[in-house]
Every structure is written in C-alpha cells, then in structure tokens.
Motif scaffolding. Structure first.
Motif, PDB file in Angstrom:
ATOM      1  N   ARG A  94       0.822  -1.220   0.000  1.00 19.17           N
ATOM      2  CA  ARG A  94       0.000   0.000   0.000  1.00 19.17           C
ATOM      3  C   ARG A  94       0.853   1.267   0.000  1.00 19.17           C
ATOM      4  NH1 ARG A  94      -4.905  -1.375   4.156  1.00 19.17           N
ATOM      5  NH2 ARG A  94      -5.905  -2.918   2.814  1.00 19.17           N
ATOM      6  N   LYS A  95       2.064   1.174   0.533  1.00 19.18           N
ATOM      7  CA  LYS A  95       2.957   2.328   0.576  1.00 19.18           C
ATOM      8  C   LYS A  95       3.899   2.373  -0.619  1.00 19.18           C
ATOM      9  CE  LYS A  95       3.107   3.339   5.390  1.00 19.18           C
ATOM     10  NZ  LYS A  95       3.937   4.328   5.981  1.00 19.18           N
ATOM     11  N   ASN A  96       3.688   1.499  -1.579  1.00 19.71           N
ATOM     12  CA  ASN A  96       4.507   1.437  -2.788  1.00 19.71           C
ATOM     13  C   ASN A  96       5.969   1.107  -2.456  1.00 19.71           C
ATOM     14  OD1 ASN A  96       4.532   1.429  -5.530  1.00 19.71           O
ATOM     15  ND2 ASN A  96       4.839   3.611  -5.774  1.00 19.71           N
ATOM     16  N   LEU A  97       6.158   0.232  -1.467  1.00 16.39           N
ATOM     17  CA  LEU A  97       7.478  -0.254  -1.081  1.00 16.39           C
ATOM     18  C   LEU A  97       7.615  -1.696  -1.551  1.00 16.39           C
ATOM     19  CD1 LEU A  97       7.437   1.099   2.588  1.00 16.39           C
ATOM     20  CD2 LEU A  97       8.610   2.125   0.658  1.00 16.39           C
ATOM     21  N   SER A 102       5.865   6.711   2.403  1.00 15.36           N
ATOM     22  CA  SER A 102       5.518   6.072   1.137  1.00 15.36           C
ATOM     23  C   SER A 102       6.415   6.559   0.015  1.00 15.36           C
ATOM     24  CB  SER A 102       4.072   6.383   0.771  1.00 15.36           C
ATOM     25  OG  SER A 102       3.202   5.898   1.753  1.00 15.36           O
ATOM     26  N   ASN A 103       6.616   5.699  -0.970  1.00 11.53           N
ATOM     27  CA  ASN A 103       7.308   6.088  -2.202  1.00 11.53           C
ATOM     28  C   ASN A 103       6.283   6.673  -3.157  1.00 11.53           C
ATOM     29  OD1 ASN A 103       9.888   5.289  -1.540  1.00 11.53           O
ATOM     30  ND2 ASN A 103       9.661   3.260  -2.412  1.00 11.53           N
ATOM     31  N   ASP A 110       4.282   7.267  -6.642  1.00 12.74           N
ATOM     32  CA  ASP A 110       3.964   6.364  -7.744  1.00 12.74           C
ATOM     33  C   ASP A 110       4.905   6.621  -8.910  1.00 12.74           C
ATOM     34  OD1 ASP A 110       1.827   5.160  -6.449  1.00 12.74           O
ATOM     35  OD2 ASP A 110       0.421   6.703  -7.106  1.00 12.74           O
TER      36      ASP A 110
END
Length: 101
Positions: free
Chosen positions: A30-33, A58-59, A61
């Motif tokens: 969900r955190k783009n990790l 978060s990273n 997108d």
C-alpha cells in the motif's frame, strides 16, 4: 523445558511471524514499497517490523510509460510530463519551468 512446551513455543512463533509477515507485506504494498521486504521484516521482527513499516514514508507512484516525474522547484508539486519535454508549466503555481535531471 518440556518438549511439548518447546514445540508449542516454536509453532506459536511461526504463526505470529506468518501473521505479522502478511500484515507487513500488505502495508508495504500500500505504501509502494517492496512487498518482500515488508514480509521479511514482519516475519522476523514481528510487531516491531510491522511498526517499522507503518512509520516508513511512502514512495511516490512511478511515472507512466513515456512520461517522467518532475518536482516544481517553486511549489514542490510533483507532476508527470512527456519524456521529451524540456519546458513545462507547473499545474499548481502555473510557472514555466525547465526540468532538472
């Protein structure tokens, strides 16, 4: 230690590790990790690993194909522009900017 107690302790640790690993993987996705990193942190460190993933920022997108992600130097707004564009207008502050690479 009794063998039954030791066996139950190992099984309990594996169950808690599997649950925390799953939660860590979901949070990381969900955190783009990296999902596998969340799984391993949750499995080996349990609730502490899940907490670590929860407080990690978060990273952003990734930019779509044929686009690049740039940040406005004036207002810090992130936007996607075509890869071959040299000059663009910021969508937020409307200033004309050249992307810095």
């Amino acid at each position: 230690m009794d063998d039954d107690f030791l066996g139950m302790l190992i099984v309990s640790a594996l169950i808690v590790g599997a649950i925390c690993g799953r939660i860590g993987a979901i949070l990381a996705a969900r955190k783009n990790l990296r999902t596998w990193a969340g799984l391993l942190l949750g499995f080996f460190f349990g609730p502490l690993g899940v907490l670590l993933i929860a407080v990690t920022p978060s990273n952003p997108d990734p930019a779509p194909k044929g686009m690049k992600s740039v940040v406005c130097q004036t207002c810090n707004a992130r936007q996607n522009i075509p890869t071959d564009d040299q000059i663009h207008d910021c969508w937020q502050c409307k200033r004309q900017l050249t992307p810095s690479l």
